[in-house]
Design an enzyme around this catalytic site. Structure first.
Site, PDB file in Angstrom:
ATOM      1  CE  LYS A  28      24.677 -10.974  14.733  1.00 29.88           C
ATOM      2  NZ  LYS A  28      25.018  -9.883  16.204  1.00 29.88           N
ATOM      3  CB  THR A  48      22.802  -0.906  25.930  1.00 27.47           C
ATOM      4  OG1 THR A  48      22.437   0.318  25.632  1.00 27.47           O
ATOM      5  CG2 THR A  48      23.740  -0.884  26.376  1.00 27.47           C
ATOM      6  CB  THR A  86      22.344   4.315  23.464  1.00 29.48           C
ATOM      7  OG1 THR A  86      22.436   4.745  21.952  1.00 29.48           O
ATOM      8  CG2 THR A  86      21.622   5.658  24.397  1.00 29.48           C
ATOM      9  CD  GLU A 102      24.116   4.495  16.656  1.00 29.05           C
ATOM     10  OE1 GLU A 102      23.732   5.220  16.281  1.00 29.05           O
ATOM     11  OE2 GLU A 102      23.543   3.622  17.794  1.00 29.05           O
ATOM     12  CD  GLU A 152      17.485   0.422  13.261  1.00 27.69           C
ATOM     13  OE1 GLU A 152      16.540  -0.538  12.430  1.00 27.69           O
ATOM     14  OE2 GLU A 152      17.562   0.729  14.218  1.00 27.69           O
ATOM     15  CB  CYS A 199      17.085   4.474  18.933  1.00 30.44           C
ATOM     16  SG  CYS A 199      18.571   3.257  18.325  1.00 30.44           S
TER      17      CYS A 199
HETATM   18  C1  UDX Z   1      16.550   6.776  15.991  1.00 32.99           C
HETATM   19  C2  UDX Z   1      17.217   8.202  15.843  1.00 32.99           C
HETATM   20  O1  UDX Z   1      17.357   9.095  15.082  1.00 32.99           O
HETATM   21  C3  UDX Z   1      19.002   8.043  15.034  1.00 32.99           C
HETATM   22  O2  UDX Z   1      19.755   9.830  15.575  1.00 32.99           O
HETATM   23  C4  UDX Z   1      19.534   7.580  16.636  1.00 32.99           C
HETATM   24  O3  UDX Z   1      20.902   6.791  16.395  1.00 32.99           O
HETATM   25  C5  UDX Z   1      18.935   5.931  16.369  1.00 32.99           C
HETATM   26  O4  UDX Z   1      17.670   5.731  16.782  1.00 32.99           O
HETATM   27  P1  UDX Z   1      15.904   4.909  14.058  1.00 32.99           P
HETATM   28  O5  UDX Z   1      15.185   4.742  15.228  1.00 32.99           O
HETATM   29  O6  UDX Z   1      16.903   4.568  13.460  1.00 32.99           O
HETATM   30  O7  UDX Z   1      17.400   5.909  15.212  1.00 32.99           O
HETATM   31  O8  UDX Z   1      15.009   5.982  13.267  1.00 32.99           O
HETATM   32  P2  UDX Z   1      14.141   7.015  13.369  1.00 32.99           P
HETATM   33  O9  UDX Z   1      14.462   7.373  11.489  1.00 32.99           O
HETATM   34  O10 UDX Z   1      14.764   8.378  13.707  1.00 32.99           O
HETATM   35  O11 UDX Z   1      13.122   7.009  12.999  1.00 32.99           O
HETATM   36  C6  UDX Z   1      12.147   6.476  14.644  1.00 32.99           C
HETATM   37  C7  UDX Z   1      11.024   6.531  15.189  1.00 32.99           C
HETATM   38  O12 UDX Z   1      10.695   7.546  14.504  1.00 32.99           O
HETATM   39  C8  UDX Z   1      10.053   5.578  13.653  1.00 32.99           C
HETATM   40  O13 UDX Z   1       9.533   4.847  13.756  1.00 32.99           O
HETATM   41  C9  UDX Z   1      10.004   6.811  12.582  1.00 32.99           C
HETATM   42  O14 UDX Z   1       9.034   5.764  11.901  1.00 32.99           O
HETATM   43  C10 UDX Z   1       9.087   7.480  13.359  1.00 32.99           C
HETATM   44  N1  UDX Z   1       9.426   8.882  13.006  1.00 32.99           N
HETATM   45  C11 UDX Z   1      10.496   9.531  12.323  1.00 32.99           C
HETATM   46  C12 UDX Z   1       7.924   9.466  12.653  1.00 32.99           C
HETATM   47  O15 UDX Z   1       6.927   9.499  13.094  1.00 32.99           O
HETATM   48  N2  UDX Z   1       8.127  10.404  12.190  1.00 32.99           N
HETATM   49  C13 UDX Z   1       8.589  11.196  11.705  1.00 32.99           C
HETATM   50  O16 UDX Z   1       8.684  12.236  11.536  1.00 32.99           O
HETATM   51  C14 UDX Z   1      10.063  10.310  11.977  1.00 32.99           C
END
Ligand code: UDX
Length: 401
Positions: free
Chosen positions: A14, A65, A101, A130, A134, A242
């Site tokens: 990496k 984690t 986390t 954080e 993504e 997450c």
């Molecule tokens: C999430 C949190 O938003 C972020 O604050 C934390 O740091 C990490 O976890 P992430 O996992 O990157 O971020 O994506 P996010 O945009 O939150 O979406 C998570 C999941 O929820 C995805 O599968 C997405 O498709 C789904 N989602 C999100 C929905 O189904 N509907 C929505 O309205 C928003």
């Protein structure tokens, strides 16, 4: 922000790839951000922890984690291992900041491990969760809604204030709390968002049952300032690195002091069931039998703008469709390589149109913008028997149709 940063990882390949300018993940804008800072002499990479942290004022722990196999608790072995190594390698006073986390109380553990290492240097341990999404990580970092810093040490508070000083310009709230509170804020935030998504997902099912439109329900409730419009898009269930693991870990954390978070318990259960039920929904829409049929699947990543497949709904939906006898031809702009490591038997296509050529049905799993802009006349020309794209409303993107 202008700080000097050294990234340390045990994975030599990496680090080698980063030296060559190759990013280990797909994240929009990351390659140029890295390249610019390497060129400016502010960013470097090494596998040598002692060398990497020498002289550092702040040391961020950003290891994974994951869910512990078997019980769903957060696996803290990487956090503990790196804390031990930091303790053994410190060559100056420093503030150790946990970005990973981690469950409430982990900062106390890290502090204990550092103390046990016998380091003569002064170390304060801070929690600084954080909240990056993504696919939008750089923007979320540069223009955050808030920064949370958990520590009782004034020296650490000062250093963290200095680190995030560039954000003062856009008046980002910086919330100082105790370390335990900060650790819990991260889980509470993710769990709340997961509750919100699961709520609208169940409303979507109800809408289908009673002939209402979930996009309009979402807008209708979201305009209420107390509810808010974000994270009210119905879909095939949340996935990613997450929400699934953090909601599960929160329920575990809550059960130990016998303070259950029943709403989150239910959300975990409903979301898992929803992902499984999606394939059934497709099969039902195709007349109850997909044996010998071809299904064009658009999108495999857990969300758009990433190649991340962790807990992606596609991992439940696609194998179930294949088990039911369908041939799946899939296209994802970034995640096909990752997907091929996790699922076998999929035919991969070079484009969305290629994936649905002659298919009996098209299933959109991930809301990539390019699927939002599909030329539906072209789609129509490509299909043989076009199963159940019932509706041309653009807002249907991102849902199974
Ligand atoms: C999430 C949190 O938003 C972020 O604050 C934390 O740091 C990490 O976890 P992430 O996992 O990157 O971020 O994506 P996010 O945009 O939150 O979406 C998570 C999941 O929820 C995805 O599968 C997405 O498709 C789904 N989602 C999100 C929905 O189904 N509907 C929505 O309205 C928003």
């Amino acid at each position: 922000f202008g700080h000097d940063v050294v990234c340390i990882d045990k994975d030599q390949s990496k680090i080698d790839r980063l030296h060559d300018g190759v990013m280990p993940i797909y994240e929009p804008g990351l390659d140029s951000l890295v390249e610019n800072n390497v060129r400016a002499g502010r960013l470097s990479f090494t596998t040598d922890l002692a060398e990497g942290i020498a002289g550092a004022g702040a040391i961020f722990i950003a290891v994974g984690t994951p869910s512990r196999r078997g019980d769903g608790h957060a696996d803290l072995s990487f956090v503990h291992a790196v804390a031990r190594e930091i303790g053994q390698s410190l060559s100056n006073d420093a503030v150790v900041v946990t970005k990973s986390t981690v469950p409430v109380g982990t900062g106390d553990e890290v502090e204990r491990i550092l103390a046990e290492s016998g380091t003569p240097h002064r170390v304060a341990v801070v929690s600084n969760p954080e909240f990056l999404r993504e696919g939008a990580a750089i923007k979320d970092f540069k223009i955050p809604d808030r920064v949370v810093v958990g520590t009782d040490s004034e020296r650490a508070r000062e250093l963290m204030r200095e680190l995030y000083r560039p954000l003062f310009l856009n008046e980002t709230p910086i919330l100082f709390t105790s370390r335990r509170t900060s650790e819990l804020i991260k889980y509470a935030a993710n769990a709340f968002l997961a509750v919100k998504i699961t709520f609208i997902n169940e409303m979507a099912d109800l809408c289908e049952a009673v002939g209402a439109n979930v996009q309009e329900v979402s807008r209708g409730i979201g305009l209420d300032g107390r509810i808010g419009r974000k994270f009210l898009n119905a879909g095939p269930g949340y996935g990613g690195s997450c929400f699934p693991k953090d909601t599960l870990a929160l329920t575990k954390t809550a059960n130990e002091p016998n303070s259950p978070v029943r709403i989150v318990d239910t959300v975990v259960e409903v979301n898992a069931a929803r992902k499984k039920a999606m394939a059934e929904k497709v099969i039902k829409a195709m007349g109850g039998d997909v044996e010998g049929k071809t299904i064009g699947v658009l999108g495999l990543a857990f969300k758009q703008n990433t190649d991340d497949m962790r807990d992606a709904p596609s991992l439940d939906i696609v194998p179930a469709l294949m088990e039911a006898g369908a041939t799946v031809r899939a296209y994802d702009p970034e995640a096909m390589h990752e997907a091929s490591k996790l699922m076998s038997g999929i035919e991969y296509a070079d484009s969305a149109y290629e994936a649905i050529k002659g298919a009996d049905a098209m299933v959109i799993i991930t809301e990539w913008d390019q699927f939002r802009a599909l030329d539906l006349d072209r789609v129509k020309r490509h299909r043989a028997a076009f199963g159940f794209f019932r509706d041309r409303r653009p807002e249907l993107y991102g849902r199974l149709v």
